[in-house]
Design an enzyme around this catalytic site. Structure first.
Site, mmCIF file in Angstrom:
data_model
loop_
_atom_site.group_PDB
_atom_site.id
_atom_site.type_symbol
_atom_site.label_atom_id
_atom_site.label_comp_id
_atom_site.label_asym_id
_atom_site.label_seq_id
_atom_site.Cartn_x
_atom_site.Cartn_y
_atom_site.Cartn_z
ATOM 1 N N TYR A 1 -3.035 18.304 -3.505
ATOM 2 C CA TYR A 1 -2.999 17.930 -4.870
ATOM 3 C C TYR A 1 -3.897 18.358 -5.741
ATOM 4 C CZ TYR A 1 -0.079 13.514 -3.418
ATOM 5 O OH TYR A 1 0.928 13.123 -3.174
ATOM 6 N N TYR B 1 3.513 3.763 -3.170
ATOM 7 C CA TYR B 1 3.073 4.998 -2.521
ATOM 8 C C TYR B 1 3.197 4.893 -1.050
ATOM 9 C CZ TYR B 1 1.160 9.185 -0.793
ATOM 10 O OH TYR B 1 0.859 10.489 -0.364
ATOM 11 N N ASP C 1 3.230 -2.183 4.749
ATOM 12 C CA ASP C 1 2.613 -0.696 4.679
ATOM 13 C C ASP C 1 1.210 -1.079 4.656
ATOM 14 O OD1 ASP C 1 1.226 1.759 4.528
ATOM 15 O OD2 ASP C 1 2.589 2.353 3.069
ATOM 16 N N LYS D 1 -5.292 5.536 7.910
ATOM 17 C CA LYS D 1 -6.522 5.728 7.101
ATOM 18 C C LYS D 1 -7.717 5.115 7.954
ATOM 19 C CE LYS D 1 -4.846 6.851 2.680
ATOM 20 N NZ LYS D 1 -3.354 6.403 1.854
HETATM 21 C C1 LIG Z 1 -2.184 7.084 1.979
HETATM 22 C C2 LIG Z 1 -1.270 6.259 2.260
HETATM 23 C C3 LIG Z 1 0.051 6.755 2.966
HETATM 24 C C4 LIG Z 1 0.070 7.810 3.707
HETATM 25 O O1 LIG Z 1 -0.842 8.306 4.409
HETATM 26 P P1 LIG Z 1 -1.134 9.845 4.691
HETATM 27 O O2 LIG Z 1 -2.076 9.787 6.135
HETATM 28 O O3 LIG Z 1 -1.813 10.326 3.759
HETATM 29 O O4 LIG Z 1 -0.018 10.507 5.333
HETATM 30 C C5 LIG Z 1 1.094 5.819 3.202
HETATM 31 N N1 LIG Z 1 1.101 4.506 2.561
HETATM 32 C C6 LIG Z 1 0.004 3.962 1.886
HETATM 33 C C7 LIG Z 1 -0.187 2.825 1.450
HETATM 34 C C8 LIG Z 1 -1.034 4.762 1.680
HETATM 35 O O5 LIG Z 1 -2.009 4.507 0.911
#
Ligand SMILES: *Cc1c(COP(=O)(O)O)cnc(C)c1O
Length: 422
Positions: free
Chosen positions: A17, A143, A235, A264
């Site tokens: 980015y 996202y 998610d 994460k």
């Molecule tokens: C960061 C994020 C992703 C992607 O995760 P990466 O480990 O960066 O590929 C997917 N969904 C959400 C809600 C996110 O914040």
């Protein structure tokens, strides 16, 4: 040293980015707790948890010890044809914390792959029942990652424009609000037959600008999708592991999803790992004497034993009374600061969900790529605080180990920049 590292970095590395011609990348030598130390000896409070991953602070000795022990016992083994206790124990312990309908865990490497796995599970689930369901439902401003599938179900923008023709068809609806639910139901009715699944970030849409919605509205939408036979992919890659004030966003919802995605904070933010959990019903659709009904997906580092060990250690820390109290303290301090923030002219639309605080900085244009983002970022850095606005949206996502004193320091930096800029 500082400049030397920058020169060597520039010669060989390409950062995410980042427009490499104009961006700068500060060499960090070490991290401890909430702080990061650069090669000039400056320290910064990491108020964004290093892209929302760090839960217990940097270089945590307990996690380091557990990873060290695991590295010496078993660092890696192919997860097809073999298994290991760290993955078994992690699945057992996590499942016990998730909604009771979540029964099986599928491991991968990161948030995007956790999402890819979830999408592929849903599509293949329909396929194995002889149904062709090719459409996916998602929120506007969502996202879900940067791989092609994840990009397809995310908000389309300037950054996805080069790939637009290669992204698959997705039906986008507004994030839920009591005033727009009826409209969402109508859109769902229109496509229900063809929709394999609905993917959403629960309660907080992170990268889309820390947009927040009410648990009751999302629950209503989930319930409607269920009544139409649409699978739910929740998610929790960002919001999982305490960010919203509860262990998972799921704890605030009255409906349970079919699939959940984690990454994460999963390993406490120490190393990459993704998990996709699912219901018994989904799993059963792949459970067969027919080999071709298996789920043909996997990654070299599936269920990495050291990442599992880090996750188990992080979970130990997360469930300690001290950490749960620390989360509550952040929530309370944010609430107090919200009231104060509202007195600033440049501050608009202050919102909070648990440990996540966000607001709109009301000057200048509003694109992700705009000037104000850079100006604010640099102004906060100069105050010794890492805050990385999304366009005009400034947000705080601190590690839970942040002390009251440090959090007040973050607030002070924001107030100082607000005073200087108006
Ligand atoms: C960061 C994020 C992703 C992607 O995760 P990466 O480990 O960066 O590929 C997917 N969904 C959400 C809600 C996110 O914040």
């Amino acid at each position: 040293m500082f400049n030397e590292l920058i020169t060597r970095d520039r010669a060989v590395n390409w950062h995410p980015y980042s427009q490499m011609k104009t961006s700068q990348h500060i060499p960090i030598l070490s991290g401890k707790g909430t702080r990061l130390y650069d090669a000039n000896g400056n320290s910064y409070i990491d108020a964004v948890s290093s892209w929302w991953v760090t839960l217990h602070g940097h270089s945590h000795p307990y996690i380091a010890q557990k990873v060290f022990e695991q590295l010496q016992r078993l660092e890696q083994v192919i997860f097809a044809g073999f298994t290991h206790e760290p993955a078994i124990e992690l699945s057992e312990r996590l499942l016990a914390l998730l909604p009771p309908n979540q029964r099986k865990m599928f491991y991968s490497d990161n948030g995007s792959t956790a999402v890819e796995v979830a999408l592929k599970m849903c599509i293949q689930y329909a396929y194995q029942q002889g149904k062709k369901k090719s459409k996916i439902l998602a929120f506007k401003n969502g996202y879900h990652g940067d791989t092609f599938g994840a990009m397809s179900v995310s908000e389309r923008g300037l950054w996805t424009a080069p790939f637009q023709d290669l992204l698959f068809e997705v039906i986008f609806i507004d994030a839920p609000h009591s005033s727009n639910l009826e409209e969402a139901f109508k859109t769902i009715d229109l496509h229900a037959e063809d929709v394999a699944c609905f993917i959403y970030e629960p309660l907080v849409q992170g990268a889309g600008g820390m947009l927040m919605h009410q648990a009751a509205d999302l629950s209503a939408l989930m319930s409607y999708c269920k009544s139409k036979g649409i699978l739910l992919i929740q998610d929790e890659v960002f919001v999982g592991f305490g960010r919203t004030g509860t262990l998972f966003a799921a704890n605030q919802l009255t409906e349970s999803p079919d699939i959940m995605c984690f990454s994460k904070g999963l390993t406490g933010g120490t190393m990459p790992m993704g998990i996709t959990s699912c219901t018994e019903e989904l799993y059963e659709a792949f459970y067969s004497d027919e080999k071709m009904k298996a789920f043909f997906h996997g990654h070299s580092f599936t269920a990495s034993p050291i990442a599992c060990a880090a996750s188990l250690a992080s979970l130990d820390l997360l469930l300690q009374q001290d950490t749960l109290e620390a989360i509550k303290r952040i929530v309370r301090l944010h609430q107090d600061f919200t009231a104060e923030l509202r007195t600033f002219d440049v501050v608009q639309n202050v919102r909070q969900c648990g440990t996540i605080l966000a607001f709109h900085w009301n000057i200048g244009e509003t694109s992700y790529f705009n000037h104000i983002q850079e100006r604010l970022y640099n102004a906060f850095l100069a105050e010794g605080v890492i805050l990385r606005p999304l366009g005009n949206t400034v947000y705080i996502v601190p590690p839970y180990c942040i002390s009251e004193h440090e959090l007040l320091e973050v607030y002070r930096a924001i107030k100082k920049v607000a005073n200087n800029m108006c």
